[in-house]
Design a protein around this motif. Structure first.
Motif, mmCIF file in Angstrom:
data_model
loop_
_atom_site.group_PDB
_atom_site.id
_atom_site.type_symbol
_atom_site.label_atom_id
_atom_site.label_comp_id
_atom_site.label_asym_id
_atom_site.label_seq_id
_atom_site.Cartn_x
_atom_site.Cartn_y
_atom_site.Cartn_z
ATOM 1 N N SER A 292 23.515 -80.555 86.836
ATOM 2 C CA SER A 292 24.848 -80.490 87.493
ATOM 3 C C SER A 292 25.692 -80.756 86.525
ATOM 4 N N CYS A 293 25.489 -80.959 85.178
ATOM 5 C CA CYS A 293 26.623 -80.768 84.108
ATOM 6 C C CYS A 293 27.227 -79.517 84.224
ATOM 7 N N SER A 294 26.534 -78.357 84.509
ATOM 8 C CA SER A 294 26.870 -77.206 84.107
ATOM 9 C C SER A 294 28.525 -76.775 84.605
ATOM 10 N N ASP A 295 28.443 -77.440 85.756
ATOM 11 C CA ASP A 295 30.097 -77.361 86.521
ATOM 12 C C ASP A 295 30.919 -78.346 86.000
ATOM 13 N N LYS A 296 30.681 -78.896 84.932
ATOM 14 C CA LYS A 296 31.507 -79.914 84.618
ATOM 15 C C LYS A 296 32.557 -79.432 83.642
ATOM 16 N N LEU A 297 33.958 -79.742 83.939
ATOM 17 C CA LEU A 297 35.080 -79.184 82.986
ATOM 18 C C LEU A 297 35.744 -80.203 82.738
ATOM 19 N N GLU A 298 36.207 -80.338 81.419
ATOM 20 C CA GLU A 298 37.052 -81.155 80.847
ATOM 21 C C GLU A 298 38.534 -80.907 81.324
ATOM 22 N N LEU A 299 39.057 -81.923 81.527
ATOM 23 C CA LEU A 299 40.590 -81.759 81.624
ATOM 24 C C LEU A 299 41.397 -80.848 80.789
ATOM 25 N N ASN A 300 41.009 -80.819 79.473
ATOM 26 C CA ASN A 300 41.801 -80.057 78.584
ATOM 27 C C ASN A 300 41.259 -78.730 78.515
ATOM 28 N N GLU A 301 40.191 -78.261 79.197
ATOM 29 C CA GLU A 301 39.636 -76.839 79.198
ATOM 30 C C GLU A 301 40.288 -76.229 80.559
ATOM 31 N N ASP B 24 42.036 -72.891 87.098
ATOM 32 C CA ASP B 24 41.462 -73.890 88.162
ATOM 33 C C ASP B 24 42.284 -73.672 89.589
ATOM 34 N N PHE B 25 41.704 -73.180 90.685
ATOM 35 C CA PHE B 25 42.544 -72.919 91.704
ATOM 36 C C PHE B 25 42.654 -74.125 93.074
ATOM 37 N N SER B 26 41.859 -75.192 92.397
ATOM 38 C CA SER B 26 41.774 -76.218 93.435
ATOM 39 C C SER B 26 42.874 -76.785 93.675
ATOM 40 N N HIS B 27 43.929 -76.992 93.203
ATOM 41 C CA HIS B 27 45.275 -77.484 93.499
ATOM 42 C C HIS B 27 46.434 -76.474 93.582
ATOM 43 N N LYS C 123 45.220 -83.831 74.363
ATOM 44 C CA LYS C 123 45.033 -83.848 73.022
ATOM 45 C C LYS C 123 43.416 -84.626 72.662
ATOM 46 N N VAL C 124 42.879 -85.164 73.837
ATOM 47 C CA VAL C 124 41.789 -85.922 73.561
ATOM 48 C C VAL C 124 40.727 -85.173 73.233
ATOM 49 N N PRO C 125 39.839 -85.281 71.973
ATOM 50 C CA PRO C 125 38.703 -84.529 71.675
ATOM 51 C C PRO C 125 37.801 -84.628 72.213
ATOM 52 N N PHE C 126 37.411 -85.691 72.974
ATOM 53 C CA PHE C 126 36.156 -86.264 73.478
ATOM 54 C C PHE C 126 35.943 -85.831 75.224
ATOM 55 N N PRO C 127 34.695 -85.377 75.277
ATOM 56 C CA PRO C 127 34.534 -85.304 77.123
ATOM 57 C C PRO C 127 34.887 -86.773 77.600
ATOM 58 N N VAL C 128 35.454 -86.765 78.862
ATOM 59 C CA VAL C 128 35.958 -87.745 79.398
ATOM 60 C C VAL C 128 35.066 -88.923 79.645
ATOM 61 N N LEU C 129 33.369 -88.675 79.677
ATOM 62 C CA LEU C 129 32.416 -89.664 79.609
ATOM 63 C C LEU C 129 32.421 -90.203 78.580
ATOM 64 N N ILE D 75 35.510 -87.953 89.313
ATOM 65 C CA ILE D 75 36.544 -87.104 89.853
ATOM 66 C C ILE D 75 37.148 -86.252 88.894
ATOM 67 N N VAL D 76 37.526 -86.841 87.795
ATOM 68 C CA VAL D 76 38.322 -86.014 86.661
ATOM 69 C C VAL D 76 37.383 -84.959 86.290
ATOM 70 N N ALA D 77 35.964 -85.039 86.251
ATOM 71 C CA ALA D 77 35.004 -83.998 85.322
ATOM 72 C C ALA D 77 34.731 -83.226 86.838
ATOM 73 N N TYR D 78 34.621 -83.736 87.886
ATOM 74 C CA TYR D 78 33.856 -82.636 88.880
ATOM 75 C C TYR D 78 34.714 -82.492 89.904
ATOM 76 N N HIS D 79 35.603 -83.332 90.615
ATOM 77 C CA HIS D 79 36.502 -83.415 91.801
ATOM 78 C C HIS D 79 37.838 -83.478 91.523
ATOM 79 N N ARG D 80 38.160 -82.394 90.553
ATOM 80 C CA ARG D 80 39.739 -82.562 90.512
ATOM 81 C C ARG D 80 40.521 -82.480 91.674
ATOM 82 N N GLU D 81 40.133 -81.670 92.590
ATOM 83 C CA GLU D 81 40.917 -81.504 94.004
ATOM 84 C C GLU D 81 41.212 -82.770 94.781
#
Lengths: 380, 517
Positions: free
Chosen positions: A8-17, A86-89, B344-350, B322-328
């Protein structure tokens, strides 16, 4: 095992991506019939520079892409953008008039089918090109699409037009009458002001996917009577302002509309009963008394009656589009009759008889009884 | 309860005293060889013409009292009365006529003698007698009664238990003045011989629960019991769980409250913490103050506490999920501002959350261990490093700092440290679940957690009661606290006969005389 666990990590997106899309404007390229999609993206890079106020106005970025159709145009964004879109918003979708004339089904289908789109986005038709709308700014909101969404949210409970989200639009097109409405965004320009102003007032009528007509601003206000769950209000002056310096304005709040279909010898007649409350907003050179209130009520009823009849006439004769939902009422209440009418509904519709009646109740005269300049006189 | 393998100790009841005093003394000296703190005072009672000895352990026995009361009265024994001669038991005569001490006991066995000595009593031996006397003149200068340091309250008594079990039991006895309040004495620990009191109200506590506690306590056979925690770990129902099943408290009023509800207290000598059994999850989220404040106030406080209890468990995990999967799920405007800080954060949120949580745990642990003057330094360094510098350097987003701070504050709102520790560990589990599987993972985690929690028992009482199994009358004292007059029944695990604990209609209005004018 681990790869299964972490699938399930595959659809994970970081905020800065990601790039957050807030509004979409869809235009037509007249030269090659392509579709031009303009996205309004949130621009976190500039917004965080709090020191430079000049940049604060640029909280959103516009990105443009062209493609053979809507899906293709969206696909083409990946060629020019380093980030995932990202279209979710997404808040608003604006379609240009040219697109609307050609037909909107392709876009609506994509939006309704896609997982990321929420079907609560507001839909609009732009009077001119849709992209120009996104270029304009509200004075209070840095992001045009967010501002539009906020505006619609307010109009829903207390408004002069019928705001339409994707769900409502689709319900309209899928209903028996195959018609729907869309608010129209205009850009009002004045000679001495460099920037335009966004204005939502008119309403577009769609029948079978295509634009068939446009209601003026005055007519758009009256459409509220035919849409449930939308509380509208409008300003009415029951007495013409010219007479003897007397003028009066009422604010009429929609309470309820009951439309019933009566069948008489295979002829259908609609009985439209509207219930409203009113509030006195302006009253000049008139003494407030129960008799006057009674008179005001009947006058208001007459004025509204007249306006509504005009609107229905326009639907029947000019547009031949049943945005009033007559078809749905027959279908819901007497489905056996509807089967017979279904095929040639738009032959029947222009000649349908109807009766409009209003019941206006003045509930509130405001904080004062008489006009301030008459207070002394009344105190004698 | 003595260790059979221990050669120098006596088995109970097998070593009667010898009538020759030197014989006895030699045996005792042999037992306590190389124990320089044992003091032997040998002397002769002139009037009886007999040699005697007084044995006690330095500082455990009150030397001042021994000097003033015992030695002087023993040495000045007057000549015998004629009818005394009829009695050949000199010890009895001395006990009856010459001693100015209230707590005197007769001993006949060397093993009893050894135990009495170790408890701080003084032993009197007389030549020609097969009985010895024990004077309970123990005095140990422990800490005086002071305000509890861990369980602070705003409203309520400000005294806490001390390390001395006698002081502690007295504090409880002063609160519950009933002969039904029992203190069963049990000695635990092969070497430490620690005094343990099982305390309960015998007309309220359920027999089955009491017997179960007794049985488990009697099963304990270890070298040392240095703190209540030793006992807790040996008597809890499920040894493999993160959740504490025995509450410990240092507040006498809290113990009194629990005992009045039909629970048992386990006092352990040498620790200011008293164990409460059976304990439910709800008990760990309550304080004694909840009952002192008026019911609306304490209900509100309890709700706040409960909300932050959940927040301290779930907040970082939820944020990451929520931030990584459920942004909506985030409102658009908020998401944009979160994106700004995370840009600017270089790490994944986890990873970001893990760094922050780990730093916080380190700071917290350091804060406990550090000497008080250095404590402040760590606070400042922590606040500056993780609060400000990390954000400015762009390593951590400012929202994450807020999340971790809220979690930190929330975790301190849990009244019980024991439960706080379990939540701290589970928070990391939830963080991983949220980071790997999103909200789905958190839900799965919670599901497993609830299944586990409902399977737990504390001395036969369901851990999650009164929520599962649902008990509406007991829910009155759970998330919110009903007025005292409406909680007229004791909890269901107390004795089944007559569970009513107050008269009906204790509601203040009902007491008002209606026709008085």
């Amino acid at each position: 095992m681990l790869s299964n666990l972490l699938f399930s990590c595959s659809d994970k997106l970081e905020l800065n991506e990601i790039s957050l899309v807030i509004g979409i404007a869809i235009d037509k390229n007249y030269n090659n019939n392509n579709i031009i999609v303009t996205l309004e993206l949130a621009n976190p890079n500039l917004a965080s520079q709090q020191d430079s106020k000049a940049d604060a106005s640029n909280q959103s970025l516009l990105e443009e892409s062209e493609g053979k159709n809507f899906a293709d145009a969206l696909q083409n964004f990946t060629k020019t953008n380093s980030q995932v879109i990202d279209f979710s918003h997404i808040q608003v979708i604006i379609m240009s008039k040219a697109i609307c004339i050609d037909g909107v089904s392709e876009i609506i289908d994509y939006v309704a089918r896609d997982r990321q789109f929420r079907n609560l986005n507001w839909l609009f038709m732009a009077e001119d090109t849709a992209k120009n709308v996104l270029k304009e700014k509200f004075s209070s909101d840095d992001i045009t699409s967010l501002g539009l969404a906020k505006m619609m949210e307010k109009l829903r409970s207390n408004g002069s037009i019928v705001p339409i989200d994707i769900n409502r639009f689709i319900i309209g097109l899928e209903s028996q009458s195959k018609t729907s409405l869309l608010p129209i965004i205009e850009i009002e320009t004045k000679a001495n002001v460099p920037k335009g102003k966004i204005k939502v007032g008119k309403t577009a009528v769609f029948k079978n996917n295509h634009l068939t007509g446009i209601f003026s601003e005055e007519e758009s206000k009256l459409l509220v009577w035919f849409y449930r769950r939308i509380k509208g209000n409008l300003i009415v002056s029951p007495i013409s302002p010219a007479s003897n310096g007397i003028y009066i304005t009422l604010k009429v709040y929609k309470e309820d509309t009951k439309i019933t279909a009566n069948f008489k010898n295979e002829e259908v007649e609609f009985d439209i009963k509207c219930v409203a409350t009113a509030e006195i907003k302006e009253l000049h050179n008139l003494k407030l008394n129960p008799l006057l209130i009674k008179r005001l009520e009947t006058n208001t009823e007459q004025v509204l009656n007249l306006q509504l009849v005009e609107l229905i006439n326009k639907c029947q004769t000019n547009f031949n589009s049943d945005v009033l939902g007559f078809a749905e009422i027959i279908y819901n209440n007497t489905p056996e009759k509807w089967i017979a009418m279904k095929e040639h509904w738009y032959d029947i519709f222009p000649n349908i008889k109807y009766k409009v009646s209003f019941d206006v109740d003045i509930k509130n005269a405001g904080m004062i009884k008489n006009s301030p300049d008459e207070v002394n006189e009344g105190g004698k | 309860m003595l260790n059979s393998s221990d050669t120098k100790s006596y088995k109970q009841g097998t070593f009667p005293l010898h009538s020759v005093i030197t014989e006895n003394l030699n045996k005792i000296k042999n037992t306590f060889s190389n124990c320089s703190d044992v003091i032997y005072r040998e002397f002769t009672i002139d009037s009886l013409k007999k040699s005697a000895a007084l044995i006690f352990i330095n500082e455990l026995a009150d030397i001042k009292l021994i000097n003033e009361n015992i030695i002087s009265s023993l040495m000045n024994i007057k000549p015998l009365l004629p009818n005394d001669a009829l009695k050949n038991n000199l010890i009895d005569i001395i006990k009856q006529r010459f001693l100015e001490v209230s707590a005197v006991d007769e001993l006949t066995d060397l093993s009893e003698l050894e135990e009495a000595l170790l408890n701080g009593d003084s032993i009197f031996l007389l030549d020609g007698e097969i009985k010895a006397l024990k004077f309970a003149l123990s005095s140990f200068k422990g800490r005086s009664i002071s305000e509890p340091t861990i369980e602070k309250v705003i409203r309520g008594p400000k005294e806490g238990f001390t390390e001395d079990i006698n002081v502690n039991t007295a504090m409880l006895r002063r609160r519950i003045k009933s002969s039904n309040l029992k203190f069963e004495n049990i000695i635990l620990g092969r070497k430490t011989r620690t005094k343990v009191h099982l305390c309960y109200l015998d007309d309220i506590i359920d027999e089955d629960i009491l017997n179960e506690i007794r049985k488990r306590l009697k099963n304990i056979d270890i070298d040392g019991v240095l703190e209540g925690g030793y006992i807790e770990q040996l008597i809890q129902d499920n040894p493999h769980t993160l959740f504490p099943q025995v509450l410990h408290t240092e507040r006498p009023d809290r113990v009194a409250g629990c005992i009045l509800e039909g629970k048992a207290g386990i006092f352990v000598d040498g620790t200011p913490f008293v164990l409460i059994a059976p304990s439910t999850m709800m008990l760990f989220l309550q304080t004694s103050e909840d009952y002192s404040e008026r019911y609306m106030v304490s209900s509100f406080i309890r709700l706040v506490r409960f909300i932050f209890f959940v927040a301290s468990l779930l907040l970082p995990g939820m944020y990451v999920a929520i931030v990584a999967y459920h942004r909506e799920m985030i409102p658009t405007a908020l998401l944009i501002s979160i994106m700004e800080s995370a840009r600017k954060v270089p790490f994944p949120v986890l990873v970001e959350a893990l760094i922050m949580e780990a730093t916080f745990e380190a700071l917290r642990e350091a804060g406990i261990r550090l000497p008080i003057p250095a404590n402040q330094t760590v606070g400042i360094v922590g606040a500056l490093v993780i609060g400000d510098a990390a954000v400015k350097a762009g390593i951590i987003s400012s929202i994450m700092v807020i999340i971790v701070s809220i979690t930190a504050v929330a975790s301190f709102s849990i009244p019980s440290y024991d439960l706080g520790y379990s939540i701290r560990i589970l928070r990391f589990v939830m963080l991983f679940l949220g980071g790997l599987f999103g909200l789905y993972g958190i839900l799965l985690g919670l599901l497993i957690l609830f299944i586990h929690l409902t399977s737990l028992r504390s001395f036969g009482v369901n851990y999650m009661s009164p929520i599962a199994p649902l008990n509406l009358t007991e829910l009155k004292d759970s998330f919110i606290r009903f007025p005292l007059w409406s909680m007229d029944k004791r909890p269901s695990f107390s004795k089944t006969t007559n569970r009513r604990r107050q008269k009906q209609n204790s509601k203040p209005e009902a007491n008002k005389p209606t026709d008085e004018r």
